[in-house]
Design an enzyme around this catalytic site. Structure first.
Site, PDB file in Angstrom:
ATOM      1  N   HIS A  71      47.888  37.374  30.323  1.00 20.18           N
ATOM      2  CA  HIS A  71      46.540  37.952  30.388  1.00 20.18           C
ATOM      3  C   HIS A  71      45.707  37.220  31.436  1.00 20.18           C
ATOM      4  O   HIS A  71      45.527  36.001  31.356  1.00 20.18           O
ATOM      5  CB  HIS A  71      45.863  37.853  29.024  1.00 20.18           C
ATOM      6  CG  HIS A  71      44.402  38.145  29.048  1.00 20.18           C
ATOM      7  ND1 HIS A  71      43.899  39.352  29.496  1.00 20.18           N
ATOM      8  CD2 HIS A  71      43.318  37.394  28.705  1.00 20.18           C
ATOM      9  CE1 HIS A  71      42.583  39.335  29.419  1.00 20.18           C
ATOM     10  NE2 HIS A  71      42.202  38.154  28.952  1.00 20.18           N
ATOM     11  N   HIS A 120      42.512  37.549  40.843  1.00 23.52           N
ATOM     12  CA  HIS A 120      41.832  37.446  42.142  1.00 23.52           C
ATOM     13  C   HIS A 120      41.390  38.816  42.644  1.00 23.52           C
ATOM     14  O   HIS A 120      40.276  38.973  43.144  1.00 23.52           O
ATOM     15  CB  HIS A 120      42.770  36.795  43.155  1.00 23.52           C
ATOM     16  CG  HIS A 120      42.163  36.589  44.504  1.00 23.52           C
ATOM     17  ND1 HIS A 120      42.307  37.506  45.530  1.00 23.52           N
ATOM     18  CD2 HIS A 120      41.393  35.592  44.994  1.00 23.52           C
ATOM     19  CE1 HIS A 120      41.656  37.059  46.597  1.00 23.52           C
ATOM     20  NE2 HIS A 120      41.100  35.915  46.308  1.00 23.52           N
ATOM     21  N   HIS A 173      46.840  36.399  13.915  1.00 21.12           N
ATOM     22  CA  HIS A 173      45.388  36.446  13.735  1.00 21.12           C
ATOM     23  C   HIS A 173      44.937  35.150  13.061  1.00 21.12           C
ATOM     24  O   HIS A 173      45.367  34.841  11.951  1.00 21.12           O
ATOM     25  CB  HIS A 173      45.011  37.651  12.864  1.00 21.12           C
ATOM     26  CG  HIS A 173      43.597  38.101  13.035  1.00 21.12           C
ATOM     27  ND1 HIS A 173      42.519  37.257  12.903  1.00 21.12           N
ATOM     28  CD2 HIS A 173      43.076  39.323  13.331  1.00 21.12           C
ATOM     29  CE1 HIS A 173      41.393  37.925  13.101  1.00 21.12           C
ATOM     30  NE2 HIS A 173      41.708  39.185  13.365  1.00 21.12           N
ATOM     31  N   HIS A 209      60.476  37.721  33.269  1.00 23.30           N
ATOM     32  CA  HIS A 209      59.132  37.863  33.829  1.00 23.30           C
ATOM     33  C   HIS A 209      58.080  37.579  32.759  1.00 23.30           C
ATOM     34  O   HIS A 209      58.274  37.889  31.586  1.00 23.30           O
ATOM     35  CB  HIS A 209      58.924  39.267  34.403  1.00 23.30           C
ATOM     36  CG  HIS A 209      59.995  39.698  35.351  1.00 23.30           C
ATOM     37  ND1 HIS A 209      60.058  39.252  36.643  1.00 23.30           N
ATOM     38  CD2 HIS A 209      61.066  40.533  35.165  1.00 23.30           C
ATOM     39  CE1 HIS A 209      61.123  39.792  37.231  1.00 23.30           C
ATOM     40  NE2 HIS A 209      61.740  40.566  36.366  1.00 23.30           N
ATOM     41  N   CYS A 223      40.247  41.210  24.183  1.00 21.62           N
ATOM     42  CA  CYS A 223      41.173  41.296  25.316  1.00 21.62           C
ATOM     43  C   CYS A 223      42.616  41.567  24.904  1.00 21.62           C
ATOM     44  O   CYS A 223      43.435  41.928  25.752  1.00 21.62           O
ATOM     45  CB  CYS A 223      41.111  40.009  26.138  1.00 21.62           C
ATOM     46  SG  CYS A 223      39.504  39.704  26.911  1.00 21.62           S
ATOM     47  N   ASN A 257      38.882  39.761  35.401  1.00 18.57           N
ATOM     48  CA  ASN A 257      39.290  39.907  34.002  1.00 18.57           C
ATOM     49  C   ASN A 257      38.802  41.267  33.507  1.00 18.57           C
ATOM     50  O   ASN A 257      37.620  41.444  33.228  1.00 18.57           O
ATOM     51  CB  ASN A 257      38.688  38.779  33.163  1.00 18.57           C
ATOM     52  CG  ASN A 257      39.078  38.859  31.692  1.00 18.57           C
ATOM     53  OD1 ASN A 257      39.682  39.830  31.251  1.00 18.57           O
ATOM     54  ND2 ASN A 257      38.725  37.834  30.924  1.00 18.57           N
TER      55      ASN A 257
END
Length: 466
Positions: free
Chosen positions: A336, A365, A248, A332, A169, A369
């Site tokens: 994710h 919503h 990582h 802002h 992702c 995802n």
């Protein structure tokens, strides 16, 4: 006399020359976003409540307890009724026997639809693209997806192409990091990044709960983006990349295995999400922000935090002034949309208000995802709501398999107010009520009397409600 003057001024001229050279090199290393386009699949691929139930009931490996688990998961996921799924699953009922053509067809639809829109609006043509990066974690055909795009748009022979697979992702930020590093080598270059995921051949048909979660959360979607380091195009840019930090944690076994593609005991392939995911995500995000935050917050806020965090201050003052105020350097927050728990967890840990996490909630919503493409639906919501003003800074937070946390900060170059993929529905968001309709329609699955019935008997008794 003239020679002595030359000797005197030569070091000064040399210093000025080197400074000009550094400034010009710095200008060439800038990374500007010129445009982006999120994908909105056709309406016949929408996963409404009834369609989701039909797909679940097609899986003959599930029993009553699995149905109850799926109901709880979907109700608590934060996903609405207007998300989209792959064509072979929603329209053709072929999730158990996918073909390569299904995956490639979905990829072609997304890539070509979004890129057609970008090139139609942009003064830059496909033949002027110097760098092409495509990130899709679960699909790696030959020829590559980049080759399909090069062939479709007849790009020039020396275009630099890169396929990123298995990045999860957070792959979108990885792709942009690759582009910004290439910009240091290639002057006045234009780059395309396509960020999405292939779900057509990756629907889990088994019964392990840790692998059933992905069916409830992941949906079809993605985004294409256009970048440049050509300063003459600065006036056409919408965002400028300020900084990026990649973390990582894959050297840790728990982090490596918390989010992984796997097969269950019956040989069904899927995506396993373990209970360690939340803890691993917090650890990765914390480590990342420890490096990123000093780069973006003003010195006064960093000094304030050091002072109020010291034991001497805490002893002398009963009033606690809290942690770092990220709003002093960031306007802002683009989180994710990995799930309601992810959004709320990040928001709470950063001390954000409902206003700050609203874009991520609404993107989850409306679109679900969408993996690596999810960040751009969140950005699109901010733009459609006309929140993004010139000079504002946006923190993008992405978490993905590996385990990775990749974050970056953008500066808004000009006021943004394009409706983009949200234009048809933005006036309806945020809705007054985002209660999942599964509760009302399928709450009967929790009736204790069903425990004495077989799955076939349950389906027959409630077939009028399914």
């Amino acid at each position: 006399m003239e020679f002595s003057i030359f000797i005197y001024f030569f070091p000064l001229f040399y210093i000025i020359f080197q400074l000009c050279k550094i400034i010009l090199q710095w200008r060439d290393k800038c990374c500007y976003m010129l445009d982006y386009e999120c994908y909105k699949p056709p309406e016949d691929r929408r996963l409404a409540t009834q369609k989701c139930a039909e797909i679940v009931l097609r899986n003959k490996n599930l029993g009553l307890e699995e149905y109850r688990f799926l109901l709880r998961t979907i109700v608590n996921s934060g996903i609405g009724e207007e998300t989209y799924g792959p064509r072979n699953i929603v329209l053709e009922n072929l999730e158990a026997s996918p073909k390569l053509s299904h995956s490639l067809s979905d990829m072609d639809d997304l890539c070509f639809d979004t890129l057609d829109s970008i090139f139609a609006r942009s003064p830059i043509s496909p033949s002027q693209i110097d760098i092409l990066v495509v990130n899709v974690s679960l699909l790696s055909p030959m020829p590559s997806l980049t080759a399909r795009i090069v062939n479709r748009y007849k790009m020039k022979p020396d275009v630099k192409t890169f396929n990123l697979c298995g990045m999860g992702c957070s792959a979108s930020i990885v792709a942009i990091d690759l582009v910004q590093h290439l910009f240091k080598t290639y002057k006045n270059a234009n780059a395309i990044v396509v960020s999405t995921e292939s779900m057509a051949a990756n629907w889990y048909c088994g019964q392990e709960r840790s692998m059933m979660l992905s069916n409830c959360l992941f949906r079809s979607g993605g985004c294409s983006m256009l970048f440049t380091n050509n300063t003459s195009l600065k006036s056409k840019a919408i965002l400028k990349l300020k900084c990026m930090v990649r973390t990582h944690t894959g050297s840790d076994d728990e982090a490596y295995g918390c989010c992984i593609q796997d097969e269950d005991g019956l040989g069904y392939r899927g995506f396993r999400l373990t209970k360690a995911l939340t803890k691993v995500g917090v650890r990765a995000l914390t480590g990342n922000l420890q490096i990123l935050v000093p780069k973006v917050l003003p010195i006064r806020e960093l000094l304030r935090y050091v002072i109020v965090s010291s034991p001497f201050w805490k002893k002398a003052n009963s009033i606690q002034l809290g942690g770092l105020n990220l709003k002093t350097g960031i306007e802002h927050f683009c989180i994710h949309p990995g799930g309601r728990a992810v959004i709320e967890g990040v928001g709470k840990s950063l001390g954000l208000k409902e206003y700050d996490i609203e874009p991520a909630r609404m993107a989850l919503h409306r679109f679900g995802n969408t993996s690596a493409g999810g960040l751009w639906y969140v950005l699109g919501y901010m733009e459609a709501k006309k929140r993004l003003k010139k000079g504002d800074r946006i923190l993008m937070i992405s978490l993905g398999a590996g385990f990775k946390c990749n974050n970056c900060v953008w500066e808004v170059v000009r006021d943004l107010e394009n409706g983009n993929v949200w234009k048809d529905c933005i006036d309806n968001y945020p809705p007054e009520n985002i209660t999942n309709p599964f509760t009302e329609r399928y709450g009967w699955i929790n009736d204790p009397s069903l425990e004495s019935m077989t799955v076939e008997e349950i389906r027959d008794k409630f077939k009028h409600l399914i």
